[in-house]
Design an enzyme around this catalytic site. Structure first.
Site, PDB file in Angstrom:
ATOM      1  N   LYS A  19       0.852  -1.206   0.000  1.00 36.00           N
ATOM      2  CA  LYS A  19       0.000   0.000   0.000  1.00 36.00           C
ATOM      3  C   LYS A  19       0.879   1.244   0.000  1.00 36.00           C
ATOM      4  CE  LYS A  19       1.025   1.274   4.371  1.00 36.00           C
ATOM      5  NZ  LYS A  19       1.843   2.425   4.690  1.00 36.00           N
ATOM      6  N   ASP A 147      -2.092  -1.962   9.930  1.00 35.15           N
ATOM      7  CA  ASP A 147      -2.295  -1.973   8.472  1.00 35.15           C
ATOM      8  C   ASP A 147      -2.825  -3.305   7.950  1.00 35.15           C
ATOM      9  OD1 ASP A 147      -1.239   0.578   8.443  1.00 35.15           O
ATOM     10  OD2 ASP A 147       0.757  -0.052   7.766  1.00 35.15           O
TER      11      ASP A 147
HETATM   12  O1  C5P Z   1       0.281  -1.467  14.386  1.00 40.79           O
HETATM   13  P1  C5P Z   1       1.692  -1.717  14.014  1.00 40.79           P
HETATM   14  O2  C5P Z   1       2.288  -2.867  14.780  1.00 40.79           O
HETATM   15  O3  C5P Z   1       1.941  -1.832  12.555  1.00 40.79           O
HETATM   16  O4  C5P Z   1       2.490  -0.423  14.470  1.00 40.79           O
HETATM   17  C1  C5P Z   1       3.897  -0.386  14.569  1.00 40.79           C
HETATM   18  C2  C5P Z   1       4.295   0.780  15.446  1.00 40.79           C
HETATM   19  O5  C5P Z   1       3.958   2.019  14.795  1.00 40.79           O
HETATM   20  C3  C5P Z   1       3.579   0.836  16.773  1.00 40.79           C
HETATM   21  O6  C5P Z   1       4.260   0.086  17.751  1.00 40.79           O
HETATM   22  C4  C5P Z   1       3.607   2.315  17.109  1.00 40.79           C
HETATM   23  O7  C5P Z   1       4.872   2.676  17.622  1.00 40.79           O
HETATM   24  C5  C5P Z   1       3.488   2.974  15.743  1.00 40.79           C
HETATM   25  N1  C5P Z   1       2.105   3.350  15.402  1.00 40.79           N
HETATM   26  C6  C5P Z   1       1.538   4.444  16.049  1.00 40.79           C
HETATM   27  N2  C5P Z   1       0.262   4.811  15.745  1.00 40.79           N
HETATM   28  C7  C5P Z   1      -0.449   4.144  14.795  1.00 40.79           C
HETATM   29  C8  C5P Z   1       0.118   3.046  14.116  1.00 40.79           C
HETATM   30  C9  C5P Z   1       1.397   2.666  14.433  1.00 40.79           C
HETATM   31  O8  C5P Z   1       2.166   5.071  16.910  1.00 40.79           O
HETATM   32  N3  C5P Z   1      -1.670   4.558  14.519  1.00 40.79           N
END
Ligand code: C5P
Length: 326
Positions: A19, A147
């Site tokens: 994406k 995501d």
């Molecule tokens: O959700 P995901 O594991 O992909 O997110 C990775 C990191 O990105 C999270 O640990 C966080 O530090 C950051 N993140 C965030 N806010 C979001 C999505 C991701 O701070 N909405």
């Protein structure tokens, strides 16, 4: 005795897309540590394939782009996806052989790990005939990463919350992209942390107010409905871009090179370091890709178009019929 005939699948391959974020508006940090987002996800034709097969023990192998950088144990999101699906479908402890064929660069801001997780959910749902609905898969996906739900559905969609609450976006036409991959990956968490530090410094210096709740760009949504890349290009925005540029200052040169070679819009994709260049058409995307390669401003370049669907089964080998007692 009458026997019910139930098809059993021995091997399933699912393809899931990368994406780019056409808008990524990042708000304040929430109580759970995530940032509240409004984002416009757009799935593009750069795919990872995940093949799953029944096995006595769970294993994971990775081939292709950046394969050596991908963990092959429980820390891999695809492995976690298989475990989560096994648990949710009452097959706790079920084992599976997972093979990931990567084309999406690792830690590239293109949600490659999320694509692999989404593909694994769909593949295991099929392999085990688990029968989870699309909304049940989406719920599981959100527990794996922000995501992952989008990688299940693809297309163009607005993400809210931490990016996991999706509504489809009305978008007309096909958009052609040149994607410039960086030499070093960037961690998503690190990019968000850097954004917080940059914002804190600006707030402390009186240069900016505390970030408010993010808002959807209505001009971008109107441009997407028109299907005109000339309108969409200048409206691409990414609040994480300053963080990515501060972590990898050379990305400025990459963005400038793409603009100079006719990109209608040039942005860092998600948390970076991949830079995404929107082109007028497929031929212009190829020209931009060639120019970026010639300028030596990135590791490698790919072309892609969007929107494309989310995770879909592409191949089933060794499909046969098992006799099950009725
Ligand atoms: O959700 P995901 O594991 O992909 O997110 C990775 C990191 O990105 C999270 O640990 C966080 O530090 C950051 N993140 C965030 N806010 C979001 C999505 C991701 O701070 N909405």
């Amino acid at each position: 005795m009458i026997s019910a005939i139930r098809p059993a699948t021995a091997v399933v391959t699912v393809r899931a897309p990368a994406k780019v974020n056409l808008q990524l508006a990042v708000g304040p940090v929430r109580a759970d540590g995530y940032h509240s987002l409004v984002t416009v996800f757009h799935a593009v034709s750069l795919f990872d394939d995940v093949t799953v097969a029944r096995a006595d023990k769970t294993t994971l192998t990775v081939t292709g782009e950046d394969a050596a950088a991908v963990p092959t144990n429980r820390s891999n999101l695809a492995w976690q996806a298989a475990s989560a699906l096994a648990k949710a479908s009452g097959q706790r402890g079920a084992s599976v052989r997972i093979e990931i064929r990567k084309r999406i660069p690792v830690a590239g801001g293109l949600a490659g790990g999320s694509a692999d997780a989404a593909a694994t959910l769909v593949a295991c749902n099929e392999l085990w005939q688990a029968g989870l609905s699309a909304s049940e898969l989406a719920e599981l996906a959100a527990t794996l990463g922000s995501d992952v739900p989008f990688a299940l559905v693809g297309g163009t969609a607005v993400g809210r919350g931490r990016g996991d609450q999706l509504t489809p976006a009305l978008a007309a036409g096909t958009y052609h992209w040149a994607l410039a991959f960086g030499h070093e990956g960037l961690s998503t968490g690190h990019a968000y942390g850097t954004l917080d530090r940059l914002r804190d410094a600006r707030v402390a210096a009186g240069e900016q107010a505390e970030p408010g709740e993010p808002e959807l760009s209505h001009p971008l949504m109107a441009a997407l409905r028109s299907g005109d890349p000339e309108k969409v290009g200048p409206l691409l925005t990414n609040d994480l871009q300053p963080a990515a540029l501060s972590l990898q200052p050379s990305l400025r040169r990459t963005l400038t090179a793409g603009r100079e070679h006719g990109a209608l819009g040039a942005i860092v994709s998600g948390s970076g370091p991949t830079c995404a260049f929107l082109a007028r058409d497929a031929a212009r995307a190829r020209d931009i890709a060639v120019a970026l390669t010639g300028a030596g401003v990135c590791r490698t370049v790919a072309r892609a178009s969007g929107p494309v669907p989310g995770a879909v089964v592409v191949r089933e080998r060794d499909r046969h019929r098992d006799r099950q007692p009725s």
